[in-house]
Design an enzyme around this catalytic site. Structure first.
Site, PDB file in Angstrom:
ATOM      1  N   SER A 295       0.870  -1.178   0.000  1.00 42.61           N
ATOM      2  CA  SER A 295       0.000   0.000   0.000  1.00 42.61           C
ATOM      3  C   SER A 295       0.909   1.231   0.000  1.00 42.61           C
ATOM      4  O   SER A 295       1.011   1.962   0.962  1.00 42.61           O
ATOM      5  CB  SER A 295      -0.951  -0.008   1.199  1.00 42.61           C
ATOM      6  OG  SER A 295      -0.300   0.294   2.396  1.00 42.61           O
TER       7      SER A 295
ATOM      8  N   HIS B  28      -3.348  -5.899   2.395  1.00 44.21           N
ATOM      9  CA  HIS B  28      -2.492  -6.957   2.948  1.00 44.21           C
ATOM     10  C   HIS B  28      -3.247  -8.262   3.179  1.00 44.21           C
ATOM     11  O   HIS B  28      -2.673  -9.219   3.692  1.00 44.21           O
ATOM     12  CB  HIS B  28      -1.871  -6.502   4.276  1.00 44.21           C
ATOM     13  CG  HIS B  28      -0.981  -5.308   4.120  1.00 44.21           C
ATOM     14  ND1 HIS B  28      -0.547  -4.559   5.183  1.00 44.21           N
ATOM     15  CD2 HIS B  28      -0.425  -4.739   3.020  1.00 44.21           C
ATOM     16  CE1 HIS B  28       0.227  -3.574   4.743  1.00 44.21           C
ATOM     17  NE2 HIS B  28       0.305  -3.665   3.441  1.00 44.21           N
TER      18      HIS B  28
ATOM     19  N   GLU C 266      -4.679  -2.253   9.259  1.00 43.78           N
ATOM     20  CA  GLU C 266      -3.943  -2.766  10.420  1.00 43.78           C
ATOM     21  C   GLU C 266      -4.655  -2.438  11.729  1.00 43.78           C
ATOM     22  O   GLU C 266      -4.948  -1.276  11.994  1.00 43.78           O
ATOM     23  CB  GLU C 266      -2.536  -2.145  10.476  1.00 43.78           C
ATOM     24  CG  GLU C 266      -1.741  -2.414   9.217  1.00 43.78           C
ATOM     25  CD  GLU C 266      -0.412  -1.668   9.163  1.00 43.78           C
ATOM     26  OE1 GLU C 266       0.020  -1.115  10.199  1.00 43.78           O
ATOM     27  OE2 GLU C 266       0.182  -1.640   8.072  1.00 43.78           O
TER      28      GLU C 266
ATOM     29  N   GLU D  54       1.333  -9.464   7.139  1.00 45.75           N
ATOM     30  CA  GLU D  54       2.137  -9.050   8.293  1.00 45.75           C
ATOM     31  C   GLU D  54       1.892  -9.942   9.503  1.00 45.75           C
ATOM     32  O   GLU D  54       2.240  -9.592  10.632  1.00 45.75           O
ATOM     33  CB  GLU D  54       1.863  -7.572   8.608  1.00 45.75           C
ATOM     34  CG  GLU D  54       2.260  -6.675   7.437  1.00 45.75           C
ATOM     35  CD  GLU D  54       2.198  -5.192   7.752  1.00 45.75           C
ATOM     36  OE1 GLU D  54       1.718  -4.818   8.844  1.00 45.75           O
ATOM     37  OE2 GLU D  54       2.631  -4.399   6.897  1.00 45.75           O
TER      38      GLU D  54
ATOM     39  N   ASP E 195      -4.024   1.432  11.470  1.00 47.56           N
ATOM     40  CA  ASP E 195      -3.607   2.035  10.210  1.00 47.56           C
ATOM     41  C   ASP E 195      -4.660   1.707   9.167  1.00 47.56           C
ATOM     42  O   ASP E 195      -4.598   0.662   8.518  1.00 47.56           O
ATOM     43  CB  ASP E 195      -2.239   1.508   9.760  1.00 47.56           C
ATOM     44  CG  ASP E 195      -1.804   2.140   8.437  1.00 47.56           C
ATOM     45  OD1 ASP E 195      -2.525   3.045   7.943  1.00 47.56           O
ATOM     46  OD2 ASP E 195      -0.764   1.734   7.878  1.00 47.56           O
TER      47      ASP E 195
ATOM     48  N   GLU F 113      -3.146   6.046  12.049  1.00 52.38           N
ATOM     49  CA  GLU F 113      -2.256   6.346  10.914  1.00 52.38           C
ATOM     50  C   GLU F 113      -3.051   6.415   9.617  1.00 52.38           C
ATOM     51  O   GLU F 113      -3.931   5.579   9.388  1.00 52.38           O
ATOM     52  CB  GLU F 113      -1.217   5.222  10.849  1.00 52.38           C
ATOM     53  CG  GLU F 113      -0.267   5.269   9.647  1.00 52.38           C
ATOM     54  CD  GLU F 113       0.692   4.077   9.675  1.00 52.38           C
ATOM     55  OE1 GLU F 113       0.989   3.567  10.783  1.00 52.38           O
ATOM     56  OE2 GLU F 113       1.132   3.637   8.604  1.00 52.38           O
TER      57      GLU F 113
ATOM     58  N   ASP G 155       1.690   8.566   7.040  1.00 50.79           N
ATOM     59  CA  ASP G 155       2.549   7.596   6.345  1.00 50.79           C
ATOM     60  C   ASP G 155       2.544   7.935   4.857  1.00 50.79           C
ATOM     61  O   ASP G 155       3.448   8.604   4.354  1.00 50.79           O
ATOM     62  CB  ASP G 155       2.032   6.172   6.625  1.00 50.79           C
ATOM     63  CG  ASP G 155       2.704   5.119   5.760  1.00 50.79           C
ATOM     64  OD1 ASP G 155       3.739   5.404   5.155  1.00 50.79           O
ATOM     65  OD2 ASP G 155       2.194   3.974   5.672  1.00 50.79           O
TER      66      ASP G 155
ATOM     67  N   LYS H 138       9.936   5.170   7.290  1.00 53.43           N
ATOM     68  CA  LYS H 138      10.287   3.980   6.504  1.00 53.43           C
ATOM     69  C   LYS H 138      11.488   4.323   5.637  1.00 53.43           C
ATOM     70  O   LYS H 138      11.402   5.210   4.769  1.00 53.43           O
ATOM     71  CB  LYS H 138       9.119   3.608   5.584  1.00 53.43           C
ATOM     72  CG  LYS H 138       7.904   2.995   6.266  1.00 53.43           C
ATOM     73  CD  LYS H 138       6.741   2.927   5.269  1.00 53.43           C
ATOM     74  CE  LYS H 138       5.583   2.089   5.761  1.00 53.43           C
ATOM     75  NZ  LYS H 138       4.369   2.295   4.930  1.00 53.43           N
TER      76      LYS H 138
ATOM     77  N   HIS I  92       8.402  -1.260   9.504  1.00 48.31           N
ATOM     78  CA  HIS I  92       8.740  -2.262   8.482  1.00 48.31           C
ATOM     79  C   HIS I  92       7.904  -2.002   7.230  1.00 48.31           C
ATOM     80  O   HIS I  92       7.145  -1.018   7.176  1.00 48.31           O
ATOM     81  CB  HIS I  92       8.440  -3.660   9.037  1.00 48.31           C
ATOM     82  CG  HIS I  92       6.963  -3.898   9.250  1.00 48.31           C
ATOM     83  ND1 HIS I  92       6.387  -5.133   9.253  1.00 48.31           N
ATOM     84  CD2 HIS I  92       5.948  -3.009   9.452  1.00 48.31           C
ATOM     85  CE1 HIS I  92       5.081  -5.013   9.451  1.00 48.31           C
ATOM     86  NE2 HIS I  92       4.799  -3.737   9.578  1.00 48.31           N
TER      87      HIS I  92
ATOM     88  N   LYS J  79       6.698  -0.398  14.554  1.00 50.18           N
ATOM     89  CA  LYS J  79       5.729  -1.426  14.141  1.00 50.18           C
ATOM     90  C   LYS J  79       6.427  -2.377  13.186  1.00 50.18           C
ATOM     91  O   LYS J  79       7.097  -1.951  12.246  1.00 50.18           O
ATOM     92  CB  LYS J  79       4.460  -0.819  13.533  1.00 50.18           C
ATOM     93  CG  LYS J  79       4.585  -0.101  12.210  1.00 50.18           C
ATOM     94  CD  LYS J  79       3.184   0.146  11.609  1.00 50.18           C
ATOM     95  CE  LYS J  79       3.261   0.647  10.174  1.00 50.18           C
ATOM     96  NZ  LYS J  79       1.934   0.814   9.559  1.00 50.18           N
TER      97      LYS J  79
END
Ligand code: PGA
Ligand code: ZN
Length: 430
Positions: free
Chosen positions: A45, A158, A167, A208, A245, A288, A315, A340, A368, A391
């Protein structure tokens, strides 16, 4: 003759990441015989303005996802440019890479090639100085163990058929140490598996490591997590809080937010109202990308309305890039930034972005990517920055726990100097 170690050689290879997609591995050798290796992660994403991951586009190999061009760029141009440079001068190494590439988005050589070289050099330099990476990058003051955010329920890009929210994370901020926070998270992860099994939904896992239940609404996932926290014997909010997230860009289309699970289509003010009701009802400490990365005015509004209760993290909005963070600071968007390495492409720029964030009173959450490897550099980066938050997915699956296990090791190395960030990591100064 100088005693400074110099870069002697760089060798790259094409290896696979946790999703079975090719990625870049770089090995650096210094003239003192030190060598170090790193592998580059990859997002799904991804933010629109991230540094460009160079893929071959040759449909006959890995569905076009091969990275042989990026590998060749490391072995050729990048190795030539870095050979002979002082290995301890990370800023010069990274400036050299940026200039050599010559584009704003690192699209010529590829951010995957550039980050591989940058990070491998940092790792080699640390090793040549007999320092751990966190000590080399952070100096003598690096001592804060981050609160881990465990992504225990996966959705969005994901996880096919999961919730719209990407998330759902356990945030064990009430633990006394990182080691205990890890235990709180793992125990609650297993309690969540039991809760979901009793509900008769799937406990298969996403990219994840979080479960991917087929639920009728997004909020049903929150309720399952609350039950899991209690079943594991913890107090929601005090021992374990919740982070989200939504990665809202992934469900934003034609000016509206489309929540498939809830059968809702929302305009920005309604989307903000939706998050406000969650913030009122649950112990949320981190939110997020609650809005799409083009919705700057919406971000300013949500930060004003909810920013004193919950950390609003940018993000996709900031992509670890000072240019976008600067705009966010000026316009009052977010009070926290996701960090990141591969969104910006060099170690130095990543740390510069974090420093800009600290200067403006923003918190930093080191992250990550959904496509990972067993590389643990981000664990060291989080401690180097003393930022107090990381995270790295669920407390399960090898590439995710590698980072958390590295933090256990760092906590042991630091001994009585180690300080677990805990609740303090989520102060909202803005
Ligand atoms: P990504 O997801 O690595 O697929 O971009 C992580 C995130 O959105 O934070
Ligand atoms: Zn995100």
């Amino acid at each position: 003759m100088t005693n400074q170690p110099q870069i002697a050689a760089l060798i790259a290879d094409e290896v696979l990441d946790s999703r079975g997609n090719p990625t870049v591995e770089v090995t650096v050798t210094l003239n003192d015989g030190t060598f170090a290796q790193t592998t580059v992660p990859s997002g799904a994403s991804t933010g629109e303005f991230e540094a460009v991951e160079l893929r071959d586009g040759d449909a006959s190999r890995y569905g076009g996802k091969g990275v042989l061009k990026a590998v060749a760029n490391v072995n050729g141009e990048i190795a030539n440019a870095l050979k002979g440079l002082d290995a301890l001068d990370q800023r010069r190494i990274d400036d050299t890479l940026i200039e050599l590439d010559g584009t704003e988005s690192k699209s010529r050589l590829g951010a995957n090639a550039i980050l591989g070289a940058s990070l491998a050099c940092a790792r080699a330099a640390a090793q040549s100085q007999r320092l751990a990476l966190f000590q080399y990058l952070g100096g003598a003051d690096a001592h804060v163990l981050p609160v881990p955010m465990f992504n225990v329920l996966n959705g969005g890009k994901h996880a096919a058929n999961g919730p719209d929210v990407q998330e759902f994370k356990l945030v064990p901020l009430g633990a006394p140490t990182f080691r205990e926070a890890y235990r709180y998270g793992a125990e609650t992860y297993h309690a969540l598996r039991a809760v979901l099994s009793e509900m008769g939904v799937s406990t298969n896992v996403g990219d994840e490591g979080g479960f991917v239940p087929q639920l009728d609404s997004n909020i049903a996932a929150m309720d399952a997590i609350m039950r899991a926290i209690e079943r594991a014997g913890y107090r929601p909010g005090e021992d374990i809080a919740i982070g989200l997230d939504p990665a809202a860009s992934s469900f934003y289309e034609n000016g509206a937010y489309h929540l498939t699970r809830d059968k809702l289509t929302l305009a920005t003010p309604e989307m903000i109202g939706y998050w406000k009701s969650w913030t009122d009802a649950y112990p949320l400490v981190s939110l997020e990308d609650p809005l799409a990365d083009s919705d700057w005015s919406g971000f300013a509004t949500i930060t004003k309305e909810l920013g004193d209760k919950v950390q609003i993290v940018g993000d996709d909005l900031f992509v670890t890039n000072r240019k976008f963070l600067k705009r966010g600071i000026a316009e009052g968007c977010c009070n926290s930034i996701l960090i990141k390495l591969n969104q910006i492409g060099t170690v130095t720029e990543t740390m510069d972005t974090a420093q800009m964030a600290f200067g403006a009173g923003y918190t930093c959450l080191v992250s990550h990517r959904s496509g990972e490897t067993s590389d643990t550099s981000i664990a060291d980066l989080a401690v180097a920055l003393n930022c107090g938050q990381i995270k790295s997915g669920a407390p399960a699956r090898g590439e995710r726990v590698a980072k958390y296990n590295r933090l256990l090791e760092i906590e042991k190395m630091l001994g009585s100097d180690a300080m677990f960030a805990g609740q303090k990591a989520f102060a909202h100064p803005r």
